[in-house]
Design a protein around this motif. Structure first.
Motif, PDB file in Angstrom:
ATOM      1  N   SER A 132      -2.215  44.921  55.042  1.00  0.00           N
ATOM      2  CA  SER A 132      -2.976  46.282  55.179  1.00  0.00           C
ATOM      3  C   SER A 132      -1.922  47.400  54.919  1.00  0.00           C
ATOM      4  N   THR A 135       1.293  47.005  49.214  1.00  0.00           N
ATOM      5  CA  THR A 135       0.450  46.716  47.972  1.00  0.00           C
ATOM      6  C   THR A 135       1.152  45.637  47.087  1.00  0.00           C
ATOM      7  N   HIS A 254       1.078  51.892  51.575  1.00  0.00           N
ATOM      8  CA  HIS A 254       0.697  51.283  50.558  1.00  0.00           C
ATOM      9  C   HIS A 254      -0.443  52.107  49.525  1.00  0.00           C
ATOM     10  N   ASP A 256      -4.023  53.099  47.730  1.00  0.00           N
ATOM     11  CA  ASP A 256      -5.298  52.387  47.921  1.00  0.00           C
ATOM     12  C   ASP A 256      -5.433  51.721  46.718  1.00  0.00           C
ATOM     13  N   ARG A 257      -6.271  50.431  47.239  1.00  0.00           N
ATOM     14  CA  ARG A 257      -6.593  49.292  46.056  1.00  0.00           C
ATOM     15  C   ARG A 257      -7.170  49.815  45.066  1.00  0.00           C
ATOM     16  N   SER A 259      -7.635  52.580  43.781  1.00  0.00           N
ATOM     17  CA  SER A 259      -7.030  53.540  42.841  1.00  0.00           C
ATOM     18  C   SER A 259      -5.870  52.856  41.696  1.00  0.00           C
TER      19      SER A 259
END
Length: 265
Positions: A132, A135, A254, A256-257, A259
């Motif tokens: 969490s 990335t 990290h 945002d996945r 994005s």
């Protein structure tokens, strides 16, 4: 291979101070980088039998075939530049030399599109639930022939979408690549070209994508064997260590996945 990353937004007024801090931390002078980045979108599954366009079937091409013969993604083709490549100055003869892409930039005597080196960079959508606080994504790259890459990309089932320029400074800190950069846009000249520009405008005509002038700080580690959990854990710890060292200056986080979702819908 896998790429592990942390990011931070850096206000323009903090840029110079952070450069000095990174210079002291890494004990090296920043390496200034300028890159053209061409964005291509997958429009169909690649036809491996049609990859011709004068490209040799070396190991890079074989690896590219495997890499691109899966789901449909956006991907980018990256080419290094120098500031001299942007030093085109308009003249009466230049105004008649309009590029085949339909743009009206003045011809530059220093930039040679046919000799431009390229590499293809594939970045998968970041993994869900890896950590969490970091990335992680599958990454691959390979050299492409110099010059016009559109025929090769078309043969792989990719069509040109747009392009931009990245300007920044790079540092190496142990196994971490630190890149403090910003995205620059080409001047608006009517309709967006359907092919990469064959000539470049003056550098002063480029404008930041982020209107406030802020920069992005990216810290990345490449792990060759992403299935090796010990290597992935060690790389993560190194990134967390850098985050701790820079916490008084910036907040590395990290991304945002979604994005960074590179899948073509």
């Amino acid at each position: 291979m896998h790429e592990l990353l942390l990011f931070a937004s850096v206000p323009s007024h903090q840029h110079h101070e952070l450069l000095q801090q990174l210079t002291g931390l890494t004990a090296m002078q920043p390496r200034h980088c300028l890159e053209r980045r061409l964005i291509f979108k997958a429009t169909r599954k690649p036809d491996l039998a049609n990859v011709r366009s004068g490209t040799s079937q070396g190991p890079d091409i074989v690896r590219l075939n495997k890499m691109l013969n899966g789901q449909m993604f956006f991907t980018q083709v990256v080419g290094p530049l120098s500031e001299a490549d942007f030093d085109g100055k308009p003249s009466s003869s230049d105004s008649q030399d309009v590029s085949m892409s339909g743009t009206h930039e003045a011809a530059s005597s220093s930039y040679d599109y046919d000799s431009q080196p390229w590499r293809l960079e594939f970045r998968d959508t970041p993994e869900a639930g890896f950590r969490s606080t970091i990335t992680a994504r599958l990454a691959a790259s390979a050299a492409l022939p110099k010059g016009d890459v559109v025929p090769s990309m078309n043969a792989w089932g990719y069509s040109f979408v747009t392009e931009y320029v990245v300007e920044g400074d790079m540092f190496i800190y142990n196994d971490i690549v630190i890149f403090l950069h910003r995205v620059l846009q080409y001047p608006a000249r009517g309709q967006e070209p359907h092919e990469p520009r064959r000539q470049l405008p003056s550098f002063r005509d480029l404008s930041p994508l982020e209107k406030t002038g802020s920069y992005i700080l990216q810290a990345a580690i490449t792990v060759q064997d992403g299935s090796n959990q010990e290597l992935m854990r060690t790389a993560s710890q190194h990134l967390f260590g850098l985050r701790e060292q820079l916490k008084s200056a910036v907040r590395l986080e990290h991304a945002d996945r979604l994005s960074l979702d590179t899948r073509a819908k």
